[in-house]
Design a protein around this motif. Structure first.
Motif, short mmCIF file in Angstrom:
data_model
loop_
_atom_site.label_atom_id
_atom_site.label_comp_id
_atom_site.label_asym_id
_atom_site.label_seq_id
_atom_site.Cartn_x
_atom_site.Cartn_y
_atom_site.Cartn_z
N MET A 153 35.74 58.96 102.41
CA MET A 153 36.21 60.31 102.15
C MET A 153 36.99 60.32 100.85
O MET A 153 37.73 59.38 100.54
N ALA A 154 36.86 61.40 100.11
CA ALA A 154 37.54 61.47 98.83
C ALA A 154 38.08 62.86 98.57
O ALA A 154 37.64 63.84 99.18
N TRP A 155 39.02 62.91 97.66
CA TRP A 155 39.52 64.17 97.11
C TRP A 155 39.20 64.19 95.62
O TRP A 155 39.45 63.21 94.91
N PHE A 156 38.67 65.30 95.19
CA PHE A 156 38.45 65.58 93.78
C PHE A 156 39.21 66.86 93.45
O PHE A 156 39.59 67.63 94.34
N ARG A 157 39.39 67.11 92.18
CA ARG A 157 40.02 68.36 91.77
C ARG A 157 39.39 68.86 90.48
O ARG A 157 38.84 68.08 89.70
N GLN A 158 39.46 70.15 90.30
CA GLN A 158 38.92 70.76 89.08
C GLN A 158 39.84 71.86 88.63
O GLN A 158 40.09 72.83 89.35
N ALA A 159 40.35 71.70 87.42
CA ALA A 159 41.20 72.71 86.79
C ALA A 159 40.32 73.63 85.95
O ALA A 159 39.23 73.24 85.52
N PRO A 160 40.78 74.85 85.69
CA PRO A 160 39.99 75.79 84.89
C PRO A 160 39.63 75.20 83.53
O PRO A 160 40.49 74.67 82.83
N GLY A 161 38.35 75.26 83.19
CA GLY A 161 37.91 74.77 81.89
C GLY A 161 37.76 73.27 81.79
O GLY A 161 37.45 72.75 80.72
N ASP A 213 48.88 68.94 87.82
CA ASP A 213 48.16 68.76 89.08
C ASP A 213 47.53 70.07 89.56
O ASP A 213 46.81 70.08 90.55
N THR A 214 47.80 71.16 88.87
CA THR A 214 47.23 72.45 89.24
C THR A 214 45.71 72.41 89.13
O THR A 214 45.16 72.07 88.08
N ALA A 215 45.04 72.72 90.24
CA ALA A 215 43.58 72.65 90.27
C ALA A 215 43.10 73.12 91.64
O ALA A 215 43.89 73.30 92.57
N LEU A 216 41.79 73.28 91.72
CA LEU A 216 41.14 73.49 93.00
C LEU A 216 40.77 72.11 93.55
O LEU A 216 40.10 71.34 92.86
N TYR A 217 41.26 71.81 94.72
CA TYR A 217 41.07 70.48 95.30
C TYR A 217 39.96 70.53 96.34
O TYR A 217 39.96 71.39 97.24
N TYR A 218 39.04 69.57 96.22
CA TYR A 218 37.91 69.48 97.13
C TYR A 218 37.95 68.16 97.89
O TYR A 218 38.32 67.12 97.33
N CYS A 219 37.53 68.20 99.14
CA CYS A 219 37.29 66.96 99.84
C CYS A 219 35.79 66.72 99.92
O CYS A 219 34.99 67.67 99.87
N ALA A 220 35.42 65.46 100.01
CA ALA A 220 34.01 65.09 99.99
C ALA A 220 33.80 63.85 100.84
O ALA A 220 34.74 63.08 101.08
N ALA A 221 32.55 63.64 101.27
CA ALA A 221 32.25 62.50 102.13
C ALA A 221 30.94 61.86 101.70
O ALA A 221 30.02 62.54 101.24
N LYS A 222 30.89 60.54 101.86
CA LYS A 222 29.65 59.82 101.56
C LYS A 222 29.61 58.54 102.39
O LYS A 222 30.61 58.11 102.95
N THR A 223 28.42 57.94 102.44
CA THR A 223 28.25 56.70 103.19
C THR A 223 28.02 55.51 102.27
O THR A 223 27.70 54.43 102.74
N ILE A 224 28.16 55.70 100.97
CA ILE A 224 27.99 54.63 100.01
C ILE A 224 29.35 54.10 99.62
O ILE A 224 30.17 54.83 99.07
N TYR A 225 29.60 52.82 99.88
CA TYR A 225 30.93 52.26 99.69
C TYR A 225 31.10 51.63 98.31
O TYR A 225 31.36 50.44 98.17
N ARG A 226 30.95 52.41 97.29
CA ARG A 226 31.21 51.96 95.93
C ARG A 226 31.38 53.18 95.04
O ARG A 226 31.11 54.30 95.47
N ASP A 227 31.82 52.93 93.82
CA ASP A 227 31.94 54.01 92.84
C ASP A 227 32.63 55.23 93.42
O ASP A 227 32.11 56.35 93.35
N TRP A 228 33.80 55.01 93.96
CA TRP A 228 34.50 56.08 94.65
C TRP A 228 34.79 57.26 93.74
O TRP A 228 34.90 58.39 94.22
N ASP A 229 34.89 57.01 92.44
CA ASP A 229 35.25 58.08 91.53
C ASP A 229 34.05 58.86 90.97
O ASP A 229 34.24 59.76 90.15
N TRP A 230 32.85 58.52 91.42
CA TRP A 230 31.66 59.23 90.93
C TRP A 230 31.25 60.30 91.91
O TRP A 230 30.80 60.01 93.02
N SER A 231 31.38 61.55 91.51
CA SER A 231 31.14 62.67 92.43
C SER A 231 29.68 62.77 92.85
O SER A 231 29.38 63.34 93.90
N GLY A 232 28.76 62.22 92.04
CA GLY A 232 27.35 62.35 92.35
C GLY A 232 26.90 61.67 93.63
O GLY A 232 25.85 62.00 94.17
N ASP A 233 27.69 60.73 94.11
CA ASP A 233 27.34 59.98 95.32
C ASP A 233 27.71 60.72 96.60
O ASP A 233 27.26 60.35 97.68
#
Length: 123
Positions: free
Chosen positions: A33-41, A89-109
């Motif tokens: 499980m991971a958290w990502f965030r995206q700020a405007p622009g 830290d201002t941003a829209l925060y998303y949670c995400a899930a995957k079953t691949i146990y590597r490259d935790w910082d790559w959203s594409g997985d």
């Protein structure tokens, strides 16, 4: 897997918030499980991740020592405790899930994403 993020809000710099990501549809014992965030622009960026089974956690350098990711097996929920918040830290925060146990910082997985919860930190 359906993910529902919550807990965002408006807080002053130096304050704290705890985000929650509740999962339904499947138990998460084999997921990361991971958290990502995206700020405007800006592009979406990795914040933190946790391997559900072992509890091993991973953090972006920008949040190390301030944020803590954890999970509650009974509630099928992952949390992001955010302390010493900064305006950056201002941003829209998303949670995400995957079953691949590597490259935790790559959203594409990540196959599953929640809808996002807004965090706004005022100076």
């Amino acid at each position: 897997v359906q993910l529902q993020a919550s807990g965002g809000g408006l807080v002053q710099a130096g304050g704290s918030l705890r985000l929650s990501c509740a999962a339904s549809g499947r138990t998460l014992s084999t997921y990361g499980m991971a958290w990502f965030r995206q700020a405007p622009g800006k592009e979406r960026e990795f914040v933190a991740a946790i391997r559900w089974g072992s509890g091993s956690s991973y953090y972006a350098d920008s949040v190390k020592g301030r944020f803590t990711v954890s999970r509650d097996n009974a509630k099928n929920t992952v949390y992001l405790q955010m302390n010493s918040l900064k305006p950056d830290d201002t941003a829209l925060y998303y949670c995400a899930a995957k079953t691949i146990y590597r490259d935790w910082d790559w959203s594409g997985d990540y196959a599953y994403w929640g809808q996002g919860t807004q965090v706004t930190v005022s100076s």
